[in-house]
Design a protein around this motif. Structure first.
Motif, PDB file in Angstrom:
ATOM      1  N   THR A   1      -2.555  -7.600  -2.331  1.00 10.05           N
ATOM      2  CA  THR A   1      -2.257  -6.609  -1.296  1.00 10.05           C
ATOM      3  C   THR A   1      -1.996  -7.329   0.018  1.00 10.05           C
ATOM      4  O   THR A   1      -2.796  -8.160   0.444  1.00 10.05           O
TER       5      THR A   1
ATOM      6  N   GLY B   1       0.781  -1.232   0.000  1.00 11.29           N
ATOM      7  CA  GLY B   1       0.000   0.000   0.000  1.00 11.29           C
ATOM      8  C   GLY B   1       0.810   1.278   0.000  1.00 11.29           C
ATOM      9  O   GLY B   1       0.257   2.355  -0.203  1.00 11.29           O
TER      10      GLY B   1
ATOM     11  N   ASP C   1      -2.725   0.111  -3.945  1.00 13.07           N
ATOM     12  CA  ASP C   1      -2.952  -1.330  -3.872  1.00 13.07           C
ATOM     13  C   ASP C   1      -2.686  -1.996  -5.206  1.00 13.07           C
ATOM     14  O   ASP C   1      -2.922  -1.415  -6.272  1.00 13.07           O
TER      15      ASP C   1
END
Length: 362
Positions: free
Chosen positions: A44, A33, A40
């Motif tokens: 993720t 992130g 993203d």
């Protein structure tokens, strides 16, 4: 071909991912992130929880998520940085050794800080972000990249790469003056996928004034302490009264780009020979950009000049460049065609992603 991009830094890998996908290349991107930027990927690995529980989940999740992928099915793996998901050298080495070390085609996009940037690049550059980052952002005498642990890990990491692909002059010059110089390939400029950009705003006004914008992100590193006083100087002058000066940032990428699109003039950063991602986004939005455009940076693009107004880490230099730029602005012309032309020539991701394919196949 199937590609795995590991980590992201200011959306450099996200835009490469989108460029590759637009060219029909199968690609995955695994990210944490990138802090508040909330960049993203399709894999993720950061946790939505805070505190101790969040830290534990964030440490375990990359191992779990990557265990569901057959790493050897990827033809190419490219990392954004030696500390590719989190800032810990110890954790990065453990994850690298467990999941990636044995893959034969590992590359790194030389993008962001590393120990070689702090050692070799610092020696080669006349100015840079080093001292200002320590003084204003970290408020320390040294940073992790200067420690023996991180220096040893970075060299270990680069030794295990097949090749290194710089994206800015600052990284290229340091790597070519390091022990890893034989692995350094021809640079590929930073890129932005046009699908990331909203159409350039035709009404770039706030309070009936054109907007001059500087993004606030690691202010010492970017040289905000030079830019803010320059804004104050020009704002107090007759020419500055016609413009609204905005300094803002530390927002998720989507919100930041919406804010950025309201500006006609963008001051990127003062401590860099080259444009960063913020400046490249601004070119793609058709804005007049002040930032890094030193001859060494333009040479990497095979250019002698550009629409970017070069600035140095000096308050009066920035103020003077602003005066000159604002004197050319008119309310009728809020889209800079020269910036758009330069963007599509050098920084558009559908085209530039093919340059990475060329490097990977050398």
């Amino acid at each position: 071909m199937k590609v795995l991009l590991v980590g992201d830094y200011s959306s450099a890998h996200l835009n490469l991912y989108r460029g590759l996908m637009r060219n029909g290349i199968s690609c995955d991107i695994v990210t944490s992130g990138d802090s508040w930027k909330k960049i993203d990927g399709n894999i993720t690995v950061n946790s939505s929880y805070s505190g101790f529980v969040g830290k534990v989940i964030s440490a375990i999740k990359p191992f779990y998520m990557l265990s569901k992928k057959e790493i050897n099915n990827y033809d190419v793996i490219q990392f954004v940085n030696p500390c590719f998901l989190y800032g810990s050298a110890k954790y990065s080495r453990m994850l690298f050794n467990a999941k990636f070390k044995q893959h034969p085609n590992k590359f790194i996009m030389a993008c962001g800080d590393c120990s070689i940037f702090w050692a070799a690049s610092k020696k080669e550059l006349t100015y840079g972000p080093f001292d200002d980052w320590l003084k204003f952002d970290l408020q320390r005498q040294t940073c992790n990249w200067q420690s023996d642990e991180y220096i040893e890990y970075c060299n270990y990491f680069y030794e295990n790469m097949k090749a290194i692909i710089p994206v800015m002059h600052e990284y290229d010059v340091g790597l070519r003056n390091s022990y890893h110089s034989e692995k350094v390939l021809t640079p590929v400029p930073l890129m932005v996928c046009e699908t990331t950009l909203t159409p350039p705003s035709q009404t770039r006004y706030q309070d009936n004034k054109l907007v001059v914008f500087h993004g606030l992100n690691r202010p010492g590193f970017k040289g905000s302490h030079y830019i803010k006083p320059a804004f104050d100087i020009v704002r107090s002058e007759a020419i500055g009264s016609k413009f609204k000066f905005v300094i803002d940032g530390k927002l998720p990428l989507a919100q930041y780009l919406e804010l950025l699109n309201s500006a006609s003039v963008v001051v990127d950063q003062a401590n860099s020979y080259s444009l960063g991602m913020n400046g490249v986004y601004s070119l793609g939005l058709g804005q007049k950009v002040l930032g890094g455009a030193e001859p060494e940076s333009l040479a990497m693009l095979n250019e002698l000049k550009s629409p970017i107004v070069n600035i140095k880490p000096d308050i009066e230099d920035i103020a003077q460049r602003l005066r000159e730029t604002l004197s050319e602005m008119t309310p009728e012309k809020t889209i800079n065609e020269d910036s758009l032309e330069f963007f599509y020539k050098h920084h558009e991701a559908k085209k530039n992603s093919l340059l990475f394919l060329e490097r990977w196949m050398q």
